[in-house]
Scaffold this active site. Structure first.
Site: not given
Ligand code: GLY
Length: 309
Positions: A176, A205-207, A227, A229
């Site tokens: 990221t 969709v992540g963080d 990291g 997400g």
């Molecule tokens: N931190 C990025 C993701 O997990 O998508």
């Protein structure tokens, strides 16, 4: 007020040589942001410019060179946040654009919404004049096929979960990019962008695009997380760090505490924080999190593959 900028290239299992190579791109991104800040530009402009450069660098998992999902597509997440107003803009699972962070900024500045996702995000990008673009690189295509084959040979991780998969193949979770900055006028901003986790389910969709999780900015602090997400989402790591600074913690204490809070839930994360005095914090529980910063006091760019402590 002396401006301050810090950028990261993702917490995870980096090849040590690649982590060293990443420092060049991160240094260039920090330098670009510093130039904007030193001529009186906004923290928002600085973090977006830094993230655009990192999205365009194929070494990082964001924009061009994004990791591919199970179907072999680059579905990207990005967000920006302006600490002066709490204005935020984000895109989730967007395909076919070069710089998701610019689309996220456009969501913030040209709509009444905070986040657009999937096909709607892509349609919005076209309507705003972002041309079609294929961010998939040959290297990511090969990497995707190798990981698919490994998965087919050995089966999914424990209970078939993404967490089980990540435990079995830590290399899947890679990167990221993010930037946080303080400008001469005392404003703070954050921006984060990613291709997410390799072999994620389409539509995941992540963080990164969620305010409070992957990105957050207030009048007290700005934070960008990286990291795993799902863990960062559950604990709202960036909001946690900004709240701790508002409560009196230093940027470094807030970073350490945000990462420590993730540990009982699986960890595998990193965070960068800057406070309203320009002090920075960096923490990660992974082997590497390449980052570069230009601190207060006129110091030059410092770039490291992991925290010095
Ligand atoms: N931190 C990025 C993701 O997990 O998508």
């Amino acid at each position: 007020m002396e401006p301050s900028i810090i950028v990261h290239g993702g917490a995870g299992r980096w090849d040590p040589e690649e982590a060293e190579s990443a420092l060049e791109g991160l240094g260039a991104a920090a330098e670009t942001a510093r130039a904007i800040l030193s001529r009186g530009g906004s923290a928002l402009d600085a973090v977006v410019a830094a993230v655009v450069l990192l999205e365009d660098d194929v070494l990082f998992n964001a924009g061009t060179g994004s990791a591919l999902n199970l179907a072999g597509e680059a579905e990207m997440d990005a967000s920006v946040m302006d600490g002066r107003t709490l204005a935020a803009g984000a895109v989730g699972a967007i395909k076919g654009v070069r710089n998701p962070v610019l689309v996220a900024r456009r969501v913030m500045e040209s709509t009444d919404h905070v986040m657009l996702a999937g096909e709607g995000a892509g349609r919005f990008a076209r309507a705003m004049g972002f041309p079609p673009y294929d961010p998939v690189t040959p290297r990511r295509r090969v990497d995707h096929l190798e990981k698919l084959e490994a998965l087919a040979r050995e089966g999914p991780g424990e209970q078939g979960t993404l967490r089980g998969l990540l435990e079995k193949y830590p290399g899947l979770a890679c990167g990221t990019v993010g930037a946080v900055a303080l400008d001469q006028h005392g404003a703070l901003a954050a921006a984060t962008s990613t291709g997410g986790i390799t072999l994620k389910l389409p539509g995941r969709v992540g963080d990164t695009p969620i305010p409070g999780a992957g990105t957050y900015a207030t009048s007290a602090a700005a934070a960008s997380a990286t990291g795993h997400g799902e863990t960062i989402l559950r604990l709202l790591a960036s909001r946690h760090a900004c709240d701790r600074v508002a409560g009196g913690a230093t940027a470094q204490q807030a970073s350490d505490e945000a990462i420590a809070a993730l540990a009982p839930h699986g960890g595998h994360a990193g965070i960068i924080v800057v406070d309203a005095a320009g002090r920075i914090g960096v923490a990660h529980d992974t082997d590497f999190m390449p980052h570069a910063h230009c601190g207060v006091g006129g110091a030059g760019i410092t770039a490291r593959t992991r925290t010095a402590r």
